[in-house]
Every structure is written in C-alpha cells, then in structure tokens.
Design a protein around this motif. Structure first.
Motif, short mmCIF file in Angstrom:
data_model
loop_
_atom_site.label_atom_id
_atom_site.label_comp_id
_atom_site.label_asym_id
_atom_site.label_seq_id
_atom_site.Cartn_x
_atom_site.Cartn_y
_atom_site.Cartn_z
N ASN A 45 -12.02 27.02 -8.89
CA ASN A 45 -12.16 26.92 -7.44
C ASN A 45 -13.56 26.47 -7.08
OD1 ASN A 45 -9.55 27.75 -6.59
ND2 ASN A 45 -10.07 29.88 -6.97
N THR A 102 -7.34 29.65 -0.53
CA THR A 102 -6.04 30.09 -0.01
C THR A 102 -6.01 31.61 0.09
OG1 THR A 102 -5.23 29.89 -2.28
CG2 THR A 102 -4.69 28.11 -0.78
N ARG A 158 -1.18 30.54 -14.37
CA ARG A 158 -2.41 30.04 -13.76
C ARG A 158 -3.39 31.21 -13.68
NH1 ARG A 158 -4.71 30.12 -8.83
NH2 ARG A 158 -5.84 28.28 -8.13
N ASP A 166 7.06 27.50 -8.44
CA ASP A 166 6.15 28.65 -8.50
C ASP A 166 6.50 29.60 -7.36
OD1 ASP A 166 3.87 30.31 -8.08
OD2 ASP A 166 2.53 28.81 -8.92
N HIS A 193 -7.67 32.93 -14.19
CA HIS A 193 -9.13 32.73 -14.19
C HIS A 193 -9.70 32.96 -15.59
CE1 HIS A 193 -7.98 33.83 -10.08
NE2 HIS A 193 -8.96 33.04 -9.70
N LYS A 247 -4.84 38.96 -8.44
CA LYS A 247 -4.36 39.07 -7.06
C LYS A 247 -4.34 40.51 -6.57
CE LYS A 247 -2.53 34.54 -6.51
NZ LYS A 247 -1.40 33.63 -6.56
N SER A 260 -13.40 31.59 -2.16
CA SER A 260 -12.13 32.00 -2.77
C SER A 260 -12.24 33.48 -3.10
CB SER A 260 -11.84 31.17 -4.01
OG SER A 260 -10.49 31.33 -4.34
N ASN A 301 -0.91 20.18 -7.59
CA ASN A 301 -0.47 21.56 -7.38
C ASN A 301 -0.55 21.84 -5.89
OD1 ASN A 301 -0.03 24.34 -7.40
ND2 ASN A 301 -2.12 24.82 -8.08
N ASP A 336 -5.37 21.18 -6.87
CA ASP A 336 -4.75 22.20 -6.03
C ASP A 336 -5.05 21.83 -4.58
OD1 ASP A 336 -4.01 24.53 -4.70
OD2 ASP A 336 -5.01 25.88 -6.10
N1 PMM Z 1 -2.68 30.94 -6.16
C1 PMM Z 1 -3.84 30.58 -5.58
C2 PMM Z 1 -4.19 29.22 -5.43
N2 PMM Z 1 -3.38 28.25 -5.90
N3 PMM Z 1 -1.40 27.61 -6.96
C3 PMM Z 1 -0.23 27.92 -7.55
N4 PMM Z 1 0.59 26.97 -8.00
N5 PMM Z 1 0.16 29.22 -7.70
C4 PMM Z 1 -0.60 30.27 -7.27
O1 PMM Z 1 -0.18 31.42 -7.42
C5 PMM Z 1 -1.84 29.96 -6.63
C6 PMM Z 1 -2.22 28.58 -6.50
C7 PMM Z 1 -4.74 31.65 -5.05
O2 PMM Z 1 -5.54 32.18 -6.04
P1 PMM Z 1 -7.11 31.76 -6.27
O3 PMM Z 1 -7.81 31.94 -4.96
O4 PMM Z 1 -7.59 32.69 -7.30
O5 PMM Z 1 -7.15 30.34 -6.74
#
Ligand code: PMM
Length: 268
Positions: free
Chosen positions: A9, A49, A247, A172, A249, A208, A14, A101, A82
């Motif tokens: 990210n 997100t 997916r 997903d 970290h 999460k 984030s 993504n 993403d």
């Molecule tokens: N979760 C986050 C961001 N992008 N994309 C997919 N495909 N699936 C997920 O579960 C997903 C994503 C949020 O997590 P972050 O802030 O740690 O990136």
C-alpha cells in the motif's frame, strides 16, 4: 499450490501498513523483498480502502502507484494494481502491471470491465457494496454466503458480457468490506460455495478487524501489526480448501503456513 499476493500500500492512511514508505524507492524495495520471499504477485494500491476512508483524487492515485508499478515491473516482479478506476488500471498495465485487482468488481467505474477486456489481463472481482466511507452502513445480510455468491456470480456474468472470460477472472469475498465480524467467519466457512461458482478464488484476511476482535484482550482489539500469526493460520486453512491465492502483508508467514497445508494434503 496456493499462491501469496504481497500487499504494497502506497497510501498515507491504510489501516495496517499506511505511511510506511518514505519514498518511491523504499516502496519498490519493500515490494522486491516480498517477491524475493516468495510472493507470486505484488499488489500495489494507492487508495486506502480502510473502513471510513475518503477517496483520493485520480491524479494523487496515479502519482502514488505508477512509479512503484514500473519500478517493480522492470525488475521482473509480477505486479497487480489494486484500483477501482479504469484510468489507473490502464496506466498501470501500460507501466508493466499484469493484473487488475478491483475491490468493487467493476461497480465503481462503468469503464472498468471494458478497459480490462481491452488490456487482456487477469482481473480480481471482489464483493463490494459501497465505497469505504459508507460501506459499514451496508452490512445487512439474510444469508451472507449465498448473497455474496450470487453477487460474485453476477459480476462474473458482467465480466463475460464485457469480454473478460471466466479463465481470466478471480473472485474474492471481500472480507471486511461491508461485513460484520461474524460475516467474515461465515464467508471463510462458506469457501466451498464460492469455489462452486467456477473461477479461481482469492482470500484477503490479512490483519483485518475481525482478527483484531478474535484476539482481543481486556476488551481491546489486538493491534493490526500483531495479527500476522492469525493471518497465517487462515492462509493454511484457505490452502487446505484449495483457494488460488491469499493476499497478505506478511509474506513469509503465509508461505510457511501454505507449505504446511500442502505437506499435510500430499500425505492424505
Ligand atoms: N482488502 C484490502 C484492499 N484490497 N483487494 C482484494 N482483492 N481483497 C481484499 O480483501 C482487499 C483488497 C484492504 O486491506 P489493506 O488496507 O490491508 O490493503
């Protein structure tokens, strides 16, 4: 074998790793290291997100992600972008990304599916109900597994109509997106139902809030940075279910966990 997608990210906010990289070079190096540890994909994101997050402008998102995508791609790293924006998807694929993504599954930007069809790259369609600022207002389900499955089925249909074949789509369940804690567990337990739809399945549980709640002590959720062991446990269990990818970290923890699941399965 289940593959690992490493989260990169490049956002100041984030929820779990925001603001980690002081420069583009630092972010590229972090991605390169995740690839070296065994991540099959590095998922670069420039818009948080996190529940409640506000949107960033198109220009800001492009400025954040394009240099990182191209810096990784020139080193031979497989990069996914993403984003929910078709313009960002196109710019990043032009810069070397090989997968899109989209946490909105094509619902946030009416140009997205046509753009991905034109770019001829793989596409992650995630279950989504609303942008992050409002998504926790949309957590009512009668049967979360069935409703997420039906929604993903209809996104798959929309992909096909736009010219993205099912072999290019990855579905997903969108853990943490418009979900209460228990919905996330129900969706994990319901993975076979989601796999029945047909395409490959990706699971994003890493750090999460439902894990913070599970591991809470004295009424306080476990810090995001201390959720990697639980994340790896989910990776092992998801691998036992035969998902295409996780997916995460912390790449190393999930690689080890998946190896355990694989050895166990091979001996069965
Ligand atoms: N979760 C986050 C961001 N992008 N994309 C997919 N495909 N699936 C997920 O579960 C997903 C994503 C949020 O997590 P972050 O802030 O740690 O990136």
């Amino acid at each position: 074998m289940t593959l690992v997608m490493g989260v990169l990210n490049v956002t100041p906010d984030s929820f779990s790793d925001g603001g980690r990289y002081a420069s583009v070079a630092d972010a590229i190096e972090a991605g390169r290291q995740m690839a070296e540890r065994g991540a099959a994909w590095i998922d670069v994101g420039g818009e948080s997100t996190r529940p409640g997050a506000q949107r960033v402008s198109l220009e800001t998102e492009l400025e954040r992600v394009v240099p990182v995508v191209s810096g990784l791609a020139v080193q031979g790293v497989a990069v996914s972008i993403d984003t929910t924006r078709a313009t960002v998807a196109r710019a990043c694929v032009t810069a070397g990304a090989a997968m899109v993504n989209d946490v909105s599954g094509g619902l946030a930007d009416p140009q997205m599916l046509e753009t991905v069809a034109d770019l001829e790259v793989d596409y992650v369609a995630m279950h989504w109900r609303a942008h992050s600022a409002a998504m926790q207002e949309f957590t009512a389900y009668d049967d979360v597994v069935e409703e997420v499955a039906e929604s993903l089925q209809s996104r798959l249909q929309a992909c096909a109509e736009a010219g993205i074949g099912p072999d290019r789509v990855i579905l997903d369940p969108g853990l943490g997106f418009a979900k209460e804690t228990h919905h996330n567990w129900e969706l994990l337990a319901g993975l076979p139902r989601l796999q029945e739809i047909g395409p490959r399945v990706l699971v994003g549980a890493s750090r999460k809030r439902f894990l913070g709640a599970l591991l809470a002590a004295d009424g306080q959720p476990r810090d995001a940075a201390d959720r990697d062991i639980a994340t790896a446990a989910i990776s092992a269990l998801a691998a036992m279910h035969g998902v295409w990818g996780v997916r995460v970290h912390d790449v190393s923890g999930s690689i080890d966990a998946i190896k355990v699941a694989q050895a166990w399965q091979e001996a069965t």
